[in-house]
Scaffold this motif. Structure first.
Motif, PDB file in Angstrom:
ATOM      1  N   LEU A 157       5.471  -6.969  -2.199  1.00 55.42           N
ATOM      2  CA  LEU A 157       5.627  -8.341  -1.705  1.00 55.42           C
ATOM      3  C   LEU A 157       5.711  -8.402  -0.177  1.00 55.42           C
ATOM      4  O   LEU A 157       5.255  -9.357   0.450  1.00 55.42           O
ATOM      5  CB  LEU A 157       6.874  -8.983  -2.322  1.00 55.42           C
ATOM      6  CG  LEU A 157       6.775  -9.322  -3.817  1.00 55.42           C
ATOM      7  CD1 LEU A 157       8.137  -9.691  -4.365  1.00 55.42           C
ATOM      8  CD2 LEU A 157       5.769 -10.454  -4.040  1.00 55.42           C
ATOM      9  N   THR A 158       6.314  -7.376   0.428  1.00 58.00           N
ATOM     10  CA  THR A 158       6.451  -7.339   1.890  1.00 58.00           C
ATOM     11  C   THR A 158       5.280  -6.627   2.571  1.00 58.00           C
ATOM     12  O   THR A 158       5.275  -6.441   3.787  1.00 58.00           O
ATOM     13  CB  THR A 158       7.771  -6.648   2.287  1.00 58.00           C
ATOM     14  OG1 THR A 158       7.821  -5.338   1.680  1.00 58.00           O
ATOM     15  CG2 THR A 158       8.967  -7.454   1.828  1.00 58.00           C
ATOM     16  N   LYS A 159       4.326  -6.176   1.730  1.00 58.76           N
ATOM     17  CA  LYS A 159       3.104  -5.520   2.220  1.00 58.76           C
ATOM     18  C   LYS A 159       3.421  -4.321   3.126  1.00 58.76           C
ATOM     19  O   LYS A 159       2.861  -4.170   4.215  1.00 58.76           O
ATOM     20  CB  LYS A 159       2.223  -6.534   2.965  1.00 58.76           C
ATOM     21  CG  LYS A 159       1.745  -7.674   2.075  1.00 58.76           C
ATOM     22  CD  LYS A 159       0.873  -8.650   2.850  1.00 58.76           C
ATOM     23  CE  LYS A 159       0.410  -9.777   1.942  1.00 58.76           C
ATOM     24  NZ  LYS A 159      -0.459 -10.764   2.652  1.00 58.76           N
ATOM     25  N   THR A 160       4.359  -3.503   2.665  1.00 60.48           N
ATOM     26  CA  THR A 160       4.751  -2.320   3.452  1.00 60.48           C
ATOM     27  C   THR A 160       4.338  -1.012   2.775  1.00 60.48           C
ATOM     28  O   THR A 160       4.862   0.049   3.096  1.00 60.48           O
ATOM     29  CB  THR A 160       6.277  -2.322   3.684  1.00 60.48           C
ATOM     30  OG1 THR A 160       6.949  -2.472   2.421  1.00 60.48           O
ATOM     31  CG2 THR A 160       6.705  -3.432   4.609  1.00 60.48           C
ATOM     32  N   GLN A 161       3.367  -1.079   1.824  1.00 59.75           N
ATOM     33  CA  GLN A 161       2.959   0.125   1.093  1.00 59.75           C
ATOM     34  C   GLN A 161       2.567   1.272   2.025  1.00 59.75           C
ATOM     35  O   GLN A 161       2.903   2.426   1.779  1.00 59.75           O
ATOM     36  CB  GLN A 161       1.770  -0.177   0.160  1.00 59.75           C
ATOM     37  CG  GLN A 161       2.084  -1.145  -0.958  1.00 59.75           C
ATOM     38  CD  GLN A 161       1.682  -2.555  -0.632  1.00 59.75           C
ATOM     39  OE1 GLN A 161       1.867  -3.005   0.511  1.00 59.75           O
ATOM     40  NE2 GLN A 161       1.134  -3.267  -1.598  1.00 59.75           N
ATOM     41  N   ASN A 162       1.848   0.943   3.081  1.00 60.18           N
ATOM     42  CA  ASN A 162       1.340   1.972   4.001  1.00 60.18           C
ATOM     43  C   ASN A 162       2.084   1.985   5.332  1.00 60.18           C
ATOM     44  O   ASN A 162       1.588   2.502   6.324  1.00 60.18           O
ATOM     45  CB  ASN A 162      -0.155   1.758   4.243  1.00 60.18           C
ATOM     46  CG  ASN A 162      -0.963   1.828   2.967  1.00 60.18           C
ATOM     47  OD1 ASN A 162      -0.750   2.719   2.150  1.00 60.18           O
ATOM     48  ND2 ASN A 162      -1.888   0.892   2.785  1.00 60.18           N
ATOM     49  N   LYS A 163       3.289   1.403   5.335  1.00 58.97           N
ATOM     50  CA  LYS A 163       4.054   1.300   6.582  1.00 58.97           C
ATOM     51  C   LYS A 163       5.362   2.077   6.553  1.00 58.97           C
ATOM     52  O   LYS A 163       6.168   1.994   7.486  1.00 58.97           O
ATOM     53  CB  LYS A 163       4.335  -0.175   6.895  1.00 58.97           C
ATOM     54  CG  LYS A 163       3.066  -0.988   7.158  1.00 58.97           C
ATOM     55  CD  LYS A 163       3.388  -2.443   7.453  1.00 58.97           C
ATOM     56  CE  LYS A 163       2.109  -3.246   7.691  1.00 58.97           C
ATOM     57  NZ  LYS A 163       2.399  -4.676   7.939  1.00 58.97           N
ATOM     58  N   LEU A 164       5.594   2.843   5.459  1.00 57.79           N
ATOM     59  CA  LEU A 164       6.817   3.627   5.373  1.00 57.79           C
ATOM     60  C   LEU A 164       6.661   4.873   6.235  1.00 57.79           C
ATOM     61  O   LEU A 164       5.716   5.649   6.058  1.00 57.79           O
ATOM     62  CB  LEU A 164       7.110   4.015   3.917  1.00 57.79           C
ATOM     63  CG  LEU A 164       7.205   2.855   2.916  1.00 57.79           C
ATOM     64  CD1 LEU A 164       7.597   3.373   1.542  1.00 57.79           C
ATOM     65  CD2 LEU A 164       8.186   1.800   3.400  1.00 57.79           C
ATOM     66  N   LYS A 165       7.578   5.090   7.157  1.00 55.52           N
ATOM     67  CA  LYS A 165       7.446   6.174   8.132  1.00 55.52           C
ATOM     68  C   LYS A 165       8.158   7.430   7.669  1.00 55.52           C
ATOM     69  O   LYS A 165       9.242   7.365   7.076  1.00 55.52           O
ATOM     70  CB  LYS A 165       8.003   5.724   9.490  1.00 55.52           C
ATOM     71  CG  LYS A 165       7.199   4.579  10.113  1.00 55.52           C
ATOM     72  CD  LYS A 165       7.748   4.174  11.462  1.00 55.52           C
ATOM     73  CE  LYS A 165       6.926   3.034  12.061  1.00 55.52           C
ATOM     74  NZ  LYS A 165       7.460   2.578  13.355  1.00 55.52           N
ATOM     75  N   SER A 214      14.742   0.134   7.064  1.00 55.05           N
ATOM     76  CA  SER A 214      14.890   1.402   7.789  1.00 55.05           C
ATOM     77  C   SER A 214      13.649   2.260   7.640  1.00 55.05           C
ATOM     78  O   SER A 214      13.180   2.875   8.601  1.00 55.05           O
ATOM     79  CB  SER A 214      16.112   2.163   7.271  1.00 55.05           C
ATOM     80  OG  SER A 214      17.302   1.454   7.530  1.00 55.05           O
ATOM     81  N   LEU A 215      13.104   2.308   6.418  1.00 55.01           N
ATOM     82  CA  LEU A 215      11.902   3.112   6.169  1.00 55.01           C
ATOM     83  C   LEU A 215      10.708   2.570   6.946  1.00 55.01           C
ATOM     84  O   LEU A 215       9.826   3.328   7.359  1.00 55.01           O
ATOM     85  CB  LEU A 215      11.585   3.138   4.677  1.00 55.01           C
ATOM     86  CG  LEU A 215      12.574   3.900   3.787  1.00 55.01           C
ATOM     87  CD1 LEU A 215      12.274   3.654   2.316  1.00 55.01           C
ATOM     88  CD2 LEU A 215      12.528   5.395   4.088  1.00 55.01           C
ATOM     89  N   LYS A 216      10.688   1.284   7.148  1.00 56.37           N
ATOM     90  CA  LYS A 216       9.598   0.668   7.907  1.00 56.37           C
ATOM     91  C   LYS A 216       9.753   0.922   9.400  1.00 56.37           C
ATOM     92  O   LYS A 216       8.782   1.174  10.116  1.00 56.37           O
ATOM     93  CB  LYS A 216       9.560  -0.836   7.641  1.00 56.37           C
ATOM     94  CG  LYS A 216       8.421  -1.556   8.348  1.00 56.37           C
ATOM     95  CD  LYS A 216       8.470  -3.053   8.078  1.00 56.37           C
ATOM     96  CE  LYS A 216       7.395  -3.786   8.871  1.00 56.37           C
ATOM     97  NZ  LYS A 216       7.463  -5.261   8.655  1.00 56.37           N
ATOM     98  N   ASN A 217      10.999   0.892   9.883  1.00 55.39           N
ATOM     99  CA  ASN A 217      11.257   1.051  11.321  1.00 55.39           C
ATOM    100  C   ASN A 217      11.261   2.510  11.773  1.00 55.39           C
ATOM    101  O   ASN A 217      11.070   2.820  12.943  1.00 55.39           O
ATOM    102  CB  ASN A 217      12.591   0.406  11.690  1.00 55.39           C
ATOM    103  CG  ASN A 217      12.562  -1.109  11.532  1.00 55.39           C
ATOM    104  OD1 ASN A 217      11.494  -1.717  11.599  1.00 55.39           O
ATOM    105  ND2 ASN A 217      13.711  -1.709  11.294  1.00 55.39           N
TER     106      ASN A 217
END
Length: 314
Positions: A66-74, A92-95
């Protein structure tokens, strides 16, 4: 339209109810999670669920989608509390992991040396670290590696993290190979720890491992200087006659067979060398003084090698 409303209601439940429940029933203990480069959102969700940091993998993956962060987890090492909640964890995983401390423990360090290295970066109780590791009989199993950790990590968490890293690096194929050569894996680690300290050059590890195997098979003492130095708790270039009489079960000049435990934490390359020793009949080796060694099949040739080295030095 109904489907859209259901999704909104699901998000509302996730946002408000689950974090509240987590705060009531979960502890605030910190858990370290490593996200490696290339890890999928599913793999990360499974790791979070296994450590009881999220309520549901499906709900977490729904939130990711829903937040479209599938490929943004660092990638990185994260320190999460069990009552952080999915939204905070995902943010946190995104940042990125950000403000973590970094330390590196090289191959060949024992518990005391490891505690000293870590203490240069993190404010830990070195004596407590050593005591916990010694009580757990974990010498040799604190994997040499570069670690990223939270400021408030405890001695127990550090030890568990390094021990877990050892278990990750030791593959099923390695255990299978140990069975093939009929050597208990604990003995593999002991021999690898000695090889790690003896071999300065990577290409000689398998040869040195083979020499130790050959000596064990022929009921000969290992006569490894590094085991005596470990027993004495000192570091010096060469043992003298009194040193080799030092009273310890780790003194392989006095006792047949392997010492009772590892003398340091070996790296994966040394463990592989012990699992796949060189095909040689050599029974002796002596340091050439430049990091390399001269090998011999018998005592006569070994003495000749020592004389040649002494002559070169003089």
């Amino acid at each position: 339209m109904i489907k859209k409303v259901a999704v909104i209601l699901l998000i509302a439940i996730m946002y408000f109810l689950i974090p509240i429940c987590m705060r009531f029933f979960a502890s605030g203990d910190k858990v370290l999670i490593r996200v490696q480069s290339g890890d999928s959102a599913s793999a990360t969700a499974a790791r979070l669920k296994k450590n009881k940091l999220i309520y549901s993998e499906k709900l977490f993956l729904c939130l990711v989608k829903l937040t479209k962060t599938q490929n943004k987890l660092k990638s990185g090492v994260y320190s999460f509390s069990k009552n952080d909640g999915m939204f905070k964890i995902l943010r946190s995983l995104k940042n990125g992991s950000g403000n973590l401390l970094r330390f590196t423990v090289p191959e060949g360090k024992n518990i005391n040396q490891t505690a000293e290295i870590i203490s240069r970066t993190i404010n830990i109780d070195k004596e407590k670290f050593v005591k916990i590791a010694a009580d757990r009989n974990i010498e040799g199993y604190l994997m040499p590696e570069t670690y990223f950790v939270d400021h408030g990590i405890s001695e127990e968490q550090l030890i568990e993290m390094m021990y877990s890293e050892f278990n990750k690096k030791i593959t099923p194929d390695m255990y299978k190979r140990a069975k093939e050569i009929n050597v208990p894996f604990k003995d593999i680690v002991i021999i690898a720890s000695i090889v790690e300290k003896e071999a300065a050059k990577r290409e000689e590890r398998a040869m040195i491992a083979a020499v130790f195997y050959n000596r064990l098979k022929n009921n000969m003492k290992l006569q490894s200087c590094v085991t005596v130095l470990y027993a004495m708790g000192i570091n010096k270039a060469k043992l003298n006659f009194e040193d080799i009489k030092f009273d310890s079960s780790y003194n392989t000049y006095k006792h047949l067979g392997l010492p009772p435990g590892p003398i340091c934490s070996p790296g994966i390359e040394s463990i592989k060398a012990v699992l796949y020793p060189a095909d040689t009949t050599s029974m002796f080796f002596v340091s050439a003084g430049d990091g390399s060694h001269l090998f011999a099949d018998n005592l006569c040739d070994h003495n000749k090698n020592k004389q040649a080295i002494d002559k070169k030095r003089n």
